[in-house]
Design a protein around this motif. Structure first.
Motif, PDB file in Angstrom:
ATOM      1  N   VAL A  13       0.842  -1.204   0.000  1.00 29.20           N
ATOM      2  CA  VAL A  13       0.000   0.000   0.000  1.00 29.20           C
ATOM      3  C   VAL A  13       0.873   1.249   0.000  1.00 29.20           C
ATOM      4  CG1 VAL A  13      -1.659   1.333   1.375  1.00 29.20           C
ATOM      5  CG2 VAL A  13      -2.036  -1.107   0.993  1.00 29.20           C
ATOM      6  N   ALA A  14       1.910   1.236   0.814  1.00 33.58           N
ATOM      7  CA  ALA A  14       2.815   2.400   0.872  1.00 33.58           C
ATOM      8  C   ALA A  14       3.613   2.545  -0.417  1.00 33.58           C
ATOM      9  CB  ALA A  14       3.755   2.264   2.068  1.00 33.58           C
ATOM     10  N   ASP A  15       4.166   1.444  -0.914  1.00 28.13           N
ATOM     11  CA  ASP A  15       4.987   1.497  -2.133  1.00 28.13           C
ATOM     12  C   ASP A  15       4.187   1.951  -3.348  1.00 28.13           C
ATOM     13  OD1 ASP A  15       7.138   0.642  -0.648  1.00 28.13           O
ATOM     14  OD2 ASP A  15       7.121  -1.414  -1.438  1.00 28.13           O
ATOM     15  N   LEU A  16       2.934   1.536  -3.428  1.00 29.96           N
ATOM     16  CA  LEU A  16       2.082   1.928  -4.550  1.00 29.96           C
ATOM     17  C   LEU A  16       1.454   3.308  -4.349  1.00 29.96           C
ATOM     18  CD1 LEU A  16       0.245  -1.455  -5.291  1.00 29.96           C
ATOM     19  CD2 LEU A  16       2.169  -0.440  -6.552  1.00 29.96           C
ATOM     20  N   ASN A  17       1.697   3.889  -3.163  1.00 27.95           N
ATOM     21  CA  ASN A  17       1.176   5.219  -2.836  1.00 27.95           C
ATOM     22  C   ASN A  17      -0.348   5.280  -3.024  1.00 27.95           C
ATOM     23  OD1 ASN A  17       1.611   7.775  -1.836  1.00 27.95           O
ATOM     24  ND2 ASN A  17       1.983   8.674  -3.843  1.00 27.95           N
ATOM     25  N   LEU A  18      -1.015   4.224  -2.585  1.00 23.79           N
ATOM     26  CA  LEU A  18      -2.451   4.090  -2.823  1.00 23.79           C
ATOM     27  C   LEU A  18      -3.287   5.172  -2.156  1.00 23.79           C
ATOM     28  CD1 LEU A  18      -2.847   0.217  -2.588  1.00 23.79           C
ATOM     29  CD2 LEU A  18      -2.837   1.646  -4.641  1.00 23.79           C
TER      30      LEU A  18
END
Length: 90
Positions: A13-18
């Protein structure tokens, strides 16, 4: 295994900047991520229980429909998108 799955989901979730996306973009991004990173366990029957879980999907990258659905639900719920896991018979 639960903690490892939860930690991995939070990193995704953090890496994809959701959280910076609108709801449609969140769903689209999660779907794209899962399609790009998971191999469906077709032809490997009988399936192992792990292949029916978000652990199989997010950690092993190998699952069946149930694992994919549960991983999608976990990721979407983490970024405040209401998502339900529904079981049916055909």
């Amino acid at each position: 295994m639960r903690k490892e799955t939860q930690n991995r989901a939070e990193r995704i979730v953090a890496d994809l900047n959701l959280n910076s996306l609108n709801t449609y973009e969140r769903v689209e991004t999660v779907n794209g991520y899962l399609c790009d990173t998971i191999t469906y366990s077709a032809g490997k029957s009988p399936y192992k229980p792990i292949q029916h879980s978000p652990y199989g999907a997010l950690i092993n990258g190998d699952c069946v429909c149930e694992g994919y659905a549960r991983a999608a639900k976990l990721l979407l719920n983490l970024c405040d998108v209401e998502c339900w896991y529904v079981v049916g018979n055909t």
